[in-house]
Design an enzyme around this catalytic site. Structure first.
Site, short mmCIF file in Angstrom:
data_model
loop_
_atom_site.label_atom_id
_atom_site.label_comp_id
_atom_site.label_asym_id
_atom_site.label_seq_id
_atom_site.Cartn_x
_atom_site.Cartn_y
_atom_site.Cartn_z
N LYS B 134 17.47 8.78 38.23
CA LYS B 134 18.42 7.72 37.88
C LYS B 134 19.21 7.30 39.12
O LYS B 134 20.43 7.49 39.19
CB LYS B 134 19.35 8.20 36.76
CG LYS B 134 18.60 8.42 35.45
CD LYS B 134 19.50 8.85 34.31
CE LYS B 134 18.66 9.03 33.03
NZ LYS B 134 19.43 9.63 31.93
N LYS B 166 7.39 14.62 29.37
CA LYS B 166 8.56 14.46 28.51
C LYS B 166 8.10 14.16 27.09
O LYS B 166 6.90 14.05 26.82
CB LYS B 166 9.42 13.31 29.03
CG LYS B 166 9.88 13.49 30.47
CD LYS B 166 10.96 12.47 30.82
CE LYS B 166 11.49 12.73 32.22
NZ LYS B 166 12.70 11.94 32.50
N GLU B 196 9.36 19.10 29.44
CA GLU B 196 10.65 18.95 28.77
C GLU B 196 10.49 19.40 27.32
O GLU B 196 9.56 18.96 26.64
CB GLU B 196 11.02 17.46 28.83
CG GLU B 196 12.36 17.11 28.27
CD GLU B 196 12.59 15.59 28.30
OE1 GLU B 196 12.83 15.05 29.40
OE2 GLU B 196 12.47 14.94 27.25
#
Lengths: 282, 282, 282, 282, 282, 282
Positions: B134, B166, B196
């Site tokens: 990010k 993910k 994840e």
């Protein structure tokens, strides 16, 4: 209002994130066609829709498969759906991060600006909330655009836009008068002149030159501002007055009440929490 | 450690700020040779010295006339002098904004990272504080470099660095086992795999595959984390455990105490107050 | 005043001329060190010295071996020596064409501008001679810089500089008042507004809005201009008045005498004979 | 015949004109769909149609909404309609200036070339009118293409195209023979050799080497040319003869009559009045 | 002879190898100043010295600390030292791979070319060994330069260099005569024409047009070549004759003996073993 | 798996081949619509289909007129048709060379890789055949992609991918232990560590550090390899073992039999015969 964000700029940003290729989605299963929702996890002002469309097209999504439900500048509520994308899972996953980074950041700037503008206009509907040149390198146009979408004033886009004489400029001349005369005679007729002053006397001297369009009160104490505004307007009521320095979200309203025309804040673009926006494959 | 920040990238950023030319410094007086100090108005960790040197050279300052008193990663106190530049006033004024925008932003990221790392290491000297993807478009390398200068871990630089599966990835497969087997057999031997997970059972299943290097606990409640860490380590104590989601500067220490190996926070790069740094012509 | 002409822009222009390599100078003899004079074959105003220095450095000449005898904006006579270059013959021959093309063209624009400015100022020392956006693609900054070096006004550098409402803009609104109100309320406080009018009545209506900084009289007949100037100044003597359209080097003086503030001519940049400048190896 | 004018080149040119965004057309009214005609205000040879189409597409006009009524190289009369564009007013207004600057300039070069070619061919249908390397930086391909569309010869596109030995080259050798032998033995078999001579004796020596494809008579007086042409053709009638230097639109016909094969003129590209072309929103 | 290899091209190639930064040399110890030798592990023709210098400067080595002991085109023996570099270990290690990849590849092309040229000239000192357009994307100038350094002929650098009519071109016309007439009348006088033929009859027809500079015998059998050469030379002995297709390092000499002027081989650039060159830190 | 090959990269490569424009196809006849087949003249593994499609679109072919009959990674036989293109002859002829250069080269790398992988897997189905960083500048992503399409392992894409300590790195430290400890503590948790060793003792020391993921046996004799593999696996059986140096297509199988995990060969990318692919206009 249309910004020219070039494909090659966006591709450069995509490559920054992708580098060689996305090594997590090389399997054929990621070619399955899926739908994804982009939605906001908090209330705010959306900005960046067109940019996000361009990003998803560049990773291989067909334009017809990218739908948006709001336009830039729209206020949304928590959980509002903003866009819907249909395409190969690998394409969506490859574009996701850049798309959300842009949308979150631009919406963050727009949201912050709108909040401040709304609070300001309750007290003084004519005051302008403006950005500065304290933007992030490479993102100025996007950030200024987001300020505008949030209802703010872009201020100078670059050093070519308006003459602005600050402390460091005036120091090169014997007097403000000389500095201003020089600027006035060398600038194009298309440009305005703004001068930054640090005390009321200087403000008065600058106003009296008759050649200045805007005066910026730099780091004035709150008490000094209103009398200085009156002083200047008395000399020439067409001069706009800007304040800057030491203004934050908590003391902000006090500045609005001083009667200045413009309040500029670097924090609109340099310290901004992105709006929390997610993409979910359905 | 040396980042290749190209002249042409910096020139593009300079032109973003200058556009045609600086219309405020066209007079001959701005050719006077002056000295300017760059100093910090608050305590923090400096980052960006080499970049700033490159910026000032590009606007026409001779390399010998650019002095720096600290290196990247140095902690400074309020008022500490960081650099001194000598050259034509117009050159310094033209480069000033980009130089300070970069130095302030990078130092802001380094300062925030160092604060968190220092606080974390009081409780657990082995925990790593990591960034995420990010980042701000076009600034990833600079931001990741600043994280490293602040003592943090860069995490993935791009989608080519490490396989990361993910929720959206796992959803394309019948089972975690299949998703992980597929990734393991298609990736290069040079790459690690991180997965994840959203609950302890899933963590257990993933750990048992024997093919995973890192497990990320996504948005786990604080209470769930320690038992899950123990569960995983029991299965395979070489697996590293990362937490992410919902972590902020106030609840941060609680996460450190859970015994995880890595705490990653997008806010290191996406919501950062720049360090307050000024340039003053003497 | 310094323009950022990037090395990479100049290299692109060099490669346009060189393509693979200069096939006429591959022999070792062309490595001989020689001296070359750059001189003007006619009187004029020189512009482009810094650009030419950069060109010769890029083809391999050492900065110390490039001497200039004038600065941009200097008037020279026929046969005046402008620069002297020392270096390998092949380097000089490879850079020669681009250097002369730039120097000739920029000096041509500066010379033409200075001639017109000088002629104008004999009649009215306050009138400004301005360029337009009718520049050659890729050369706008260089051409506007040359106008400035010749004593002219650059006018708008781009569509971001100043609001300008022309016939095609006004046509989108029910009235000039509405068009101007709209522009005034959406533009930044840093920008001026100019409106183009086609007859005296329209000029009067536009002046009366009180929100316009400049009025352009488009293709007015010579007889119409002076009365319209008076009409506008009576309403608001701070409004600047520009004329454009149908002005050439022969009827030019008549326009100067009308009392307008600004005369703009596309021909400053779109129809310019280069100054005749040569390079001779000694 | 197709030139590869890249989108990224055109976008760069658009950004030169637009900078951040067009501040005059930000209001919603400018989103109205309109039609615009592009027409010529004078007779001439049109060139640049494909480039203009690409420009309007880049600002957001759909390809199907861009119609052209002529192709490059077509002669038009005053008031002839060249193109018709349909789209949002703001898109058309944003692309207008670059489109017209390109179309006007390229058509100006084509028109000038065609006039000269037509005049020349009345006297000698075999003579070629050629450009030179005195082009405007960044515009060579467009200018050479316009010369070709006007019926002229492009001459060398770059220093890689053909060996050309001028005064400055010959000066590095003891004799023309040696200079030419050297060039002949180092060049590729794909390249021709042209040599510039300054007097008839030199022309004779050069012709006798038997290795030269073209001889250029540089700044010869009119009287010298015909005898020199005869001299050369007698030695080798396959050698082409070019004249250059001191040729202008008034003395031009005399040069045609001398019997040379090629007349080259830098002014085709460096001193060109654009064709007067306008865009009108209906 | 000097190729303009831009810094920005080389930086792009460096970034291809470095991506974010070299994660293996981040420790301070890699700042130690060291010396490194570049030497050849086999005999061959060196090419790329100037390029390698530029690479090492771009990663931070001072120009004075880069020494070269040979120039491009020099033949070296196994173990010969080619260059010596002094600088920080991390800088040398960061530039090493690109430098060796370039030097190895370019020297590989030069070595292969020289071997073939030397073998050919033993049999026919006038024959030229030429490359083709079968180069690797982005590397054409470097590869053609290496061919030249190895003593070969570059052949066409691009589609703009010379008219070349192949089977696919001739197929668009009713006859070779028409194809050639058309090409002759549309090309610039600066360009030669080459025509590819597939049988002796066609060669004869093409030679008789009188407008062709080179004839290429495409995939002719060895037996067909000599008679066709004689046929053509009889018609016009100024026509050069090239053979191409099916020629490899083993049958190569037979083609040399046929009396053709030029033998072109794509394999010079598309299938080349790099010269084995190493860098060793002392 | 999708590589982001940008239009602007491909256009740059097209312009490398086209330069100004294709002077052989300027006549109107080349606008005729034709069909062309791309087919292989030998058996091999195809790679580059998507890239070729992009190339032909960029020269003006409509996407619907480009058909492909295989996907990347498909094995074809001699004479198999790979693609069919329909469009103007001039467009096809202009894109042909770049398209074939890319398709031939990438397929050449894929074919060579697949051959080696197939031969290796007969002896040991678990061994990986990997590339190196000895790629051609500007072509790394394409070459690594071709390796992957041929069934090979890409190895490091760049210096940011994995820590790799070679002889030149270890030399900067007192011991391997210190070099490895340093690397381990400065690298991100996302990265693996590989260490190059030159003898069995060193291999043992390195394996014992417990911080190394891969050990590369550099230029080991064949006899040394198997015992060293056993030695390492005994210490830590999770360590992967790579061999490199001196391996060629003939001695290759012997290395496979040693039991190493990975065999890396620079020649996969630096010495590759292109697959022989042709385009024929029907």
């Amino acid at each position: 209002m249309k910004i020219m964000l070039t494909d090659s700029q966006l591709v450069e940003w995509l490559k920054e994130d992708i580098h060689s290729w996305d090594i997590s989605t090389t399997d054929q299963r990621y070619k399955r066609t899926v739908s994804a929702d982009i939605f906001s996890r908090e209330a705010g002002t959306i900005c960046g829709i067109e940019v996000v469309k361009q990003v998803f097209q560049l990773v291989g999504i067909h334009p017809n498969d990218i739908q948006s439900f709001v336009i830039d500048g729209t206020d949304v509520q928590k959980s509002d759906k903003i866009m819907e994308i249909k395409g190969e899972a690998r394409h969506i996953l490859t574009g996701e991060r850049l798309a959300l980074n842009l949308l979150g950041h631009m919406s963050g700037v727009a949201t912050k600006t709108r909040n401040l503008v709304d609070r300001a206009h309750l007290l003084n509907p004519h005051v302008k909330i403006a950005g500065t040149r304290k933007t992030l390198p490479g993102l100025r146009t996007l950030q200024k655009y987001a300020i505008k979408m949030g209802g703010g004033d872009t201020h100078r886009m670059s050093l070519s836009d308006m003459v602005m004489l600050k402390e460091n400029h005036l120091a090169e001349f014997e007097s403000e008068q000389l500095a201003i005369d020089t600027a006035f005679s060398t600038k194009s007729f298309t440009h305005k002149i703004e001068v930054e002053v640090t005390n009321p006397n200087q403000a008065q001297r600058v106003a009296k030159t008759g050649k200045v369009d805007i005066i910026m009160l730099d780091n004035f104490s709150l008490e000094q501002i209103t009398p200085t505004v009156e002083l200047i307007k008395e000399i020439n009521d067409r001069i706009l007055i800007e304040v800057s320095g030491g203004i934050n979200e908590s003391n902000f309203e006090s500045y609005v009440k001083t009667g200045v025309d413009i309040i500029s804040m670097g924090a609109l673009t340099h310290t901004t929490k992105p709006l929390d926006i997610s993409l979910l494959i359905k």
